[in-house]
Scaffold this active site. Structure first.
Site, short mmCIF file in Angstrom:
data_model
loop_
_atom_site.label_atom_id
_atom_site.label_comp_id
_atom_site.label_asym_id
_atom_site.label_seq_id
_atom_site.Cartn_x
_atom_site.Cartn_y
_atom_site.Cartn_z
N ASP A 152 -20.99 -17.35 -27.25
CA ASP A 152 -19.87 -16.85 -28.05
C ASP A 152 -19.13 -18.03 -28.67
O ASP A 152 -19.76 -19.02 -29.05
CB ASP A 152 -18.96 -15.98 -27.18
CG ASP A 152 -18.25 -14.89 -27.97
OD1 ASP A 152 -17.31 -15.22 -28.70
OD2 ASP A 152 -18.64 -13.72 -27.85
N HIS A 172 -12.15 -14.30 -28.83
CA HIS A 172 -13.24 -13.33 -28.77
C HIS A 172 -14.04 -13.48 -27.48
O HIS A 172 -14.27 -12.49 -26.76
CB HIS A 172 -14.15 -13.50 -29.99
CG HIS A 172 -15.20 -12.46 -30.11
ND1 HIS A 172 -16.47 -12.62 -29.57
CD2 HIS A 172 -15.19 -11.24 -30.70
CE1 HIS A 172 -17.19 -11.55 -29.84
NE2 HIS A 172 -16.44 -10.69 -30.52
N SER A 180 -18.69 -5.49 -30.53
CA SER A 180 -18.70 -6.69 -29.70
C SER A 180 -17.92 -6.52 -28.42
O SER A 180 -18.12 -7.27 -27.45
CB SER A 180 -18.14 -7.88 -30.49
OG SER A 180 -16.81 -7.65 -30.88
#
Length: 215
Positions: free
Chosen positions: A8, A45, A187
Site C-alpha cells: 500500500d 489509506h 479498497s
C-alpha cells in the site's frame, strides 16, 4: 501468528509505534520520505486497511510495504519489485487494496502473481471503484473483492457472488461500515476478507488452501 504483507502507501511512523502488532516497514519508492509527511487524506489509506484487518484478526506479524506515493499511485515496476520481495521472503498472505486496469501491465503482473500462487501464497486484492476489470483482483486464484453496495451483508460479513466472466474466487463482496454508514470504497472492503483469512490461517495453518473458498 500469520505473517501478512500489506502492499500500500505505508503506515505513518507514529501509527506504527502505537500498534501492538510487530510492524516491519519497507519502502520501494525512490523517495525515502516517511508516509507521515504526506498531507492529504490518502496518506492514511494503508493505516485504515490495517485497522480493518486487525479489528478482525489482531494476531498478525505485519510487513508494511510502501509502493504508492501520497496520491495513491505507483509504477508497475515498483509493484513488481515488492511482489518479488514477497516471493524471496516466502510471504504467505498478501493484501493489496490496489490494482491496475492498464492492459500493458496484465502480463508482467501475472508472471509475479503466478509465482506467488505456485508458492502457496494467498493474495487478496480490491477492484477499481468503478467495478471494472482490475488486476490482480481478476486473476485466477486471487481473492478479488468489491464492496457490498446493495445492503445484503452486515458489517464485517462476506459473500461469494458469482459474476459472468469471473472465477468464483474473484467474485467476493464484503461489507465495511462505520457507525452504520457503509463505505463505498472497494479498497476498504478487501481488508475484511484479509482479516477473515488471517483468522482462519491462525486456526488451521495446515489446512488445504482450497478450503478457504468455503470458510
Amino acid at each position: 501468528m500469520i505473517k501478512l504483507a500489506l502492499i500500500d502507501n505505508g503506515i505513518p511512523y507514529h501509527m506504527r509505534n502505537n500498534r501492538n502488532q510487530r510492524i516491519v516497514h519497507k519502502s520501494f519508492l525512490a523517495s525515502k520520505c516517511d508516509p507521515s509527511e504526506y498531507k492529504d487524506d490518502k496518506s492514511f489509506h494503508g493505516a485504515v486497511c490495517v485497522g480493518i484487518i486487525t479489528s478482525i484478526c489482531s494476531d498478525i506479524e505485519l510487513w508494511d510495504l510502501n509502493v504508492t506515493d501520497s496520491a495513491g499511485t505507483t509504477q508497475i515496476t515498483v509493484l513488481l519489485e515488492a511482489l518479488e520481495w514477497c516471493i524471496q521472503n516466502k510471504i504467505k498472505l498478501i493484501h493489496m487494496s490496489l490494482g491496475t486496469i492498464n492492459y500493458f501491465d496484465i502480463k508482467p503482473l501475472w508472471i509475479q502473481i503466478k509465482r506467488l500462487l505456485d508458492a502457496d501464497a494467498i493474495i487478496v486484492a480490491a477492484y477499481h471503484n468503478r467495478n471494472i476489470k482490475t488486476y490482480p483482483a481478476a486473476y485466477p486464484g486471487v481473492f478479488g473483492v468489491r464492496q457490498d453496495r446493495y445492503g445484503l451483508l452486515g458489517n464485517g460479513q462476506i459473500l461469494f457472488q458469482e459474476q459472468k466472466g469471473y472465477n468464483i474466487e474473484n467474485s467476493i463482496i464484503a461489507n465495511f461500515s462505520w457507525n452504520g454508514i457503509v463505505n463505498q470504497a472497494n479498497s476498504y472492503a478487501a481488508p475484511v476478507v484479509t482479516g477473515h483469512i488471517a483468522t482462519y490461517l491462525n486456526r488451521k495453518p495446515q489446512q488445504d488452501l482450497m478450503m478457504l473458498w468455503t470458510f
